[in-house]
Design a protein around this motif. Structure first.
Motif, PDB file in Angstrom:
ATOM      1  N   ARG A  22      49.499 145.240  -9.831  1.00  0.00           N
ATOM      2  CA  ARG A  22      50.105 144.358  -9.356  1.00  0.00           C
ATOM      3  C   ARG A  22      50.781 144.307  -7.994  1.00  0.00           C
ATOM      4  O   ARG A  22      50.678 143.353  -7.176  1.00  0.00           O
ATOM      5  CB  ARG A  22      51.273 143.764 -10.383  1.00  0.00           C
ATOM      6  CG  ARG A  22      50.577 143.294 -11.687  1.00  0.00           C
ATOM      7  CD  ARG A  22      51.872 142.988 -12.595  1.00  0.00           C
ATOM      8  NE  ARG A  22      52.808 142.315 -12.203  1.00  0.00           N
ATOM      9  CZ  ARG A  22      53.937 142.018 -13.089  1.00  0.00           C
ATOM     10  NH1 ARG A  22      54.189 142.647 -14.181  1.00  0.00           N
ATOM     11  NH2 ARG A  22      54.835 141.092 -12.693  1.00  0.00           N
TER      12      ARG A  22
ATOM     13  N   ARG B 209      49.884 142.688  -3.586  1.00  0.00           N
ATOM     14  CA  ARG B 209      50.914 141.971  -2.777  1.00  0.00           C
ATOM     15  C   ARG B 209      51.216 142.735  -1.378  1.00  0.00           C
ATOM     16  O   ARG B 209      51.290 141.802  -0.477  1.00  0.00           O
ATOM     17  CB  ARG B 209      52.225 141.955  -3.877  1.00  0.00           C
ATOM     18  CG  ARG B 209      52.266 141.120  -4.902  1.00  0.00           C
ATOM     19  CD  ARG B 209      53.325 141.483  -5.826  1.00  0.00           C
ATOM     20  NE  ARG B 209      54.671 141.307  -5.350  1.00  0.00           N
ATOM     21  CZ  ARG B 209      55.777 141.704  -5.719  1.00  0.00           C
ATOM     22  NH1 ARG B 209      55.881 142.061  -7.060  1.00  0.00           N
ATOM     23  NH2 ARG B 209      56.926 141.918  -5.282  1.00  0.00           N
TER      24      ARG B 209
ATOM     25  N   LYS C 295      48.733 144.531   0.160  1.00  0.00           N
ATOM     26  CA  LYS C 295      47.563 144.464   1.125  1.00  0.00           C
ATOM     27  C   LYS C 295      47.394 143.337   1.522  1.00  0.00           C
ATOM     28  O   LYS C 295      46.912 142.918   2.626  1.00  0.00           O
ATOM     29  CB  LYS C 295      46.442 145.193   0.488  1.00  0.00           C
ATOM     30  CG  LYS C 295      45.306 145.497   1.024  1.00  0.00           C
ATOM     31  CD  LYS C 295      44.337 146.297   0.456  1.00  0.00           C
ATOM     32  CE  LYS C 295      43.013 146.730   1.227  1.00  0.00           C
ATOM     33  NZ  LYS C 295      42.237 147.416   0.443  1.00  0.00           N
ATOM     34  N   PHE C 296      47.540 142.146   0.749  1.00  0.00           N
ATOM     35  CA  PHE C 296      47.251 140.722   1.228  1.00  0.00           C
ATOM     36  C   PHE C 296      48.267 139.970   1.226  1.00  0.00           C
ATOM     37  O   PHE C 296      47.785 138.674   1.760  1.00  0.00           O
ATOM     38  CB  PHE C 296      45.972 140.239   0.144  1.00  0.00           C
ATOM     39  CG  PHE C 296      44.916 141.180   0.066  1.00  0.00           C
ATOM     40  CD1 PHE C 296      43.796 141.614   0.859  1.00  0.00           C
ATOM     41  CD2 PHE C 296      44.728 141.825  -1.254  1.00  0.00           C
ATOM     42  CE1 PHE C 296      42.832 142.270   0.714  1.00  0.00           C
ATOM     43  CE2 PHE C 296      43.657 142.887  -1.609  1.00  0.00           C
ATOM     44  CZ  PHE C 296      42.765 143.095  -0.387  1.00  0.00           C
ATOM     45  N   HIS C 297      49.337 140.195   0.945  1.00  0.00           N
ATOM     46  CA  HIS C 297      50.414 138.979   1.125  1.00  0.00           C
ATOM     47  C   HIS C 297      51.807 139.366   1.730  1.00  0.00           C
ATOM     48  O   HIS C 297      52.759 138.792   1.671  1.00  0.00           O
ATOM     49  CB  HIS C 297      50.810 138.662  -0.428  1.00  0.00           C
ATOM     50  CG  HIS C 297      49.644 138.262  -1.448  1.00  0.00           C
ATOM     51  ND1 HIS C 297      49.351 136.810  -1.120  1.00  0.00           N
ATOM     52  CD2 HIS C 297      48.991 138.742  -2.335  1.00  0.00           C
ATOM     53  CE1 HIS C 297      48.166 136.740  -1.762  1.00  0.00           C
ATOM     54  NE2 HIS C 297      47.994 137.703  -2.489  1.00  0.00           N
ATOM     55  N   HIS C 298      51.598 140.460   2.812  1.00  0.00           N
ATOM     56  CA  HIS C 298      52.608 140.950   3.691  1.00  0.00           C
ATOM     57  C   HIS C 298      53.848 141.189   2.867  1.00  0.00           C
ATOM     58  O   HIS C 298      54.936 141.031   3.553  1.00  0.00           O
ATOM     59  CB  HIS C 298      52.817 139.679   4.739  1.00  0.00           C
ATOM     60  CG  HIS C 298      53.377 140.255   6.077  1.00  0.00           C
ATOM     61  ND1 HIS C 298      52.979 139.214   7.078  1.00  0.00           N
ATOM     62  CD2 HIS C 298      53.746 141.141   6.361  1.00  0.00           C
ATOM     63  CE1 HIS C 298      53.476 140.003   7.994  1.00  0.00           C
ATOM     64  NE2 HIS C 298      53.988 141.217   7.750  1.00  0.00           N
ATOM     65  N   ASP C 299      53.710 141.776   1.801  1.00  0.00           N
ATOM     66  CA  ASP C 299      55.041 142.408   1.188  1.00  0.00           C
ATOM     67  C   ASP C 299      55.274 143.763   1.552  1.00  0.00           C
ATOM     68  O   ASP C 299      54.801 144.595   0.773  1.00  0.00           O
ATOM     69  CB  ASP C 299      54.864 142.069  -0.360  1.00  0.00           C
ATOM     70  CG  ASP C 299      55.999 142.202  -0.992  1.00  0.00           C
ATOM     71  OD1 ASP C 299      57.190 142.853  -0.857  1.00  0.00           O
ATOM     72  OD2 ASP C 299      56.327 141.753  -2.193  1.00  0.00           O
TER      73      ASP C 299
ATOM     74  N   ARG D 102      45.474 139.466   9.665  1.00  0.00           N
ATOM     75  CA  ARG D 102      46.625 140.208   8.696  1.00  0.00           C
ATOM     76  C   ARG D 102      47.913 140.186   9.092  1.00  0.00           C
ATOM     77  O   ARG D 102      48.909 139.974   8.453  1.00  0.00           O
ATOM     78  CB  ARG D 102      46.007 141.339   7.927  1.00  0.00           C
ATOM     79  CG  ARG D 102      46.960 142.079   6.673  1.00  0.00           C
ATOM     80  CD  ARG D 102      46.302 143.030   5.953  1.00  0.00           C
ATOM     81  NE  ARG D 102      44.975 142.664   5.235  1.00  0.00           N
ATOM     82  CZ  ARG D 102      44.050 143.624   4.853  1.00  0.00           C
ATOM     83  NH1 ARG D 102      44.512 144.820   4.864  1.00  0.00           N
ATOM     84  NH2 ARG D 102      42.931 143.219   4.395  1.00  0.00           N
TER      85      ARG D 102
ATOM     86  N   GLN E 295      48.020 147.965   6.526  1.00  0.00           N
ATOM     87  CA  GLN E 295      48.670 148.267   5.213  1.00  0.00           C
ATOM     88  C   GLN E 295      48.661 149.989   5.286  1.00  0.00           C
ATOM     89  O   GLN E 295      49.561 150.604   4.939  1.00  0.00           O
ATOM     90  CB  GLN E 295      48.093 147.880   4.088  1.00  0.00           C
ATOM     91  CG  GLN E 295      46.656 148.432   3.782  1.00  0.00           C
ATOM     92  CD  GLN E 295      45.581 147.741   4.547  1.00  0.00           C
ATOM     93  OE1 GLN E 295      45.802 146.907   5.340  1.00  0.00           O
ATOM     94  NE2 GLN E 295      44.180 148.092   4.097  1.00  0.00           N
TER      95      GLN E 295
END
Length: 266
Positions: free
Chosen positions: A116, A120, A122-126, A167, A171
């Motif tokens: 989970r 987040r 890698k793809f959602h800038h968390d 992106r 990451q």
């Protein structure tokens, strides 16, 4: 004789150390307490939003659930239940077809709760998740037993410039920068670059992944590369990306390439 990964302050990416993986050595030192900001604004668990524990953005229950790798193949990090971690622990596939990586170390398996957290990051800038993952990696790799050779530099697996623009961040670099700082190793950025904008590996089958990455990396001719480097990436599935990068580095004269990854897909 090659040295070992420096363990002084290796757990201090941010705050206190997470629980270590079963069977791994520990530094034996008590890290200092969390910074003042962490005391004024206590961390929250990035998985369940509960109260963070030990200065981490994980609660105690989620920290206890971390899928530390334990024993794995020294060449590809595939889990080998019941094996004794060491330089002679090699899976059958790597014995038959040795990969270009001398050693591969993974902090965890790709399972809950990392399955989970990693998407987040890698793809959602968390980037808060990235900080936590770097903490876990620093803790795992600082605990490698004495005698494991220390690399001379850390190299993140780079994104192609077009993918980086889309992106907004790399990451692997976000993991490698605090990891190198925690383990007191030089960070080389720009030495390894993407020569082609390849299709996303996650959409391809294993044989397609290898063809997709043929000649995908190039080396900056103006960078002096040491004899022993370690590649850093977030997830390893087939290893095609890491192998292509290692091949490019070895063609450029690097004698030994290792890999440190956050999670290994079993």
């Amino acid at each position: 004789m090659a040295g070992t990964v420096n363990q002084t302050g290796a757990l201090l990416v941010d705050g206190e150390a997470p629980h270590g993986p079963p069977g791994r050595g520990q530094s034996g030192q008590r890290p200092p307490g969390p910074p003042l900001a962490r005391w004024l604004w206590p961390p929250r668990c990035l998985v369940c939003r509960g109260r963070g524990a030990r200065g981490l953005d994980l609660c105690q229950a989620c920290a206890d659930a971390l899928p530390w790798l334990g024993a794995g193949c020294i060449r590809c990090a595939i889990p080998l239940p019941g094996a004794t971690p060491g330089p002679a622990t090699v899976c059958g596939a790597c014995l038959q077809h040795p990969p270009p990586l001398a050693e591969t170390h993974a902090a965890c398996l790709y399972g809950a709760p990392l399955d989970r957290l990693l998407p987040r990051f890698k793809f959602h800038h968390d980037l808060a998740v990235g900080r936590l993952l770097a903490q876990l990696m620093a803790h795992a790799f600082a605990s490698l037993p004495d005698g494991w050779p220390q690399p001379a530099a850390v190299l993140p697996i780079p994104l192609h410039p077009r993918r980086l623009r889309q992106r907004g961040y790399d990451q692997a670099l976000e993991l490698a920068r605090p990891l190198a700082r925690a383990l007191q190793l030089p960070l080389l950025t720009g030495a390894l670059a993407r020569a082609r904008d390849t299709a996303p590996q996650s959409r391809l089958q294993a044989t397609q992944r290898q063809r997709n990455l043929k000649d995908a990396f190039r080396i900056d001719q103006g960078t002096a590369l040491p004899a022993h480097v370690v590649l850093v990436d977030d997830v390893m599935t087939t290893g095609a990306t890491l192998h292509a990068a290692a091949d490019a580095l070895q063609r450029a004269g690097v004698a030994r390439v290792d890999a440190w990854i956050c999670a290994r897909v079993p």
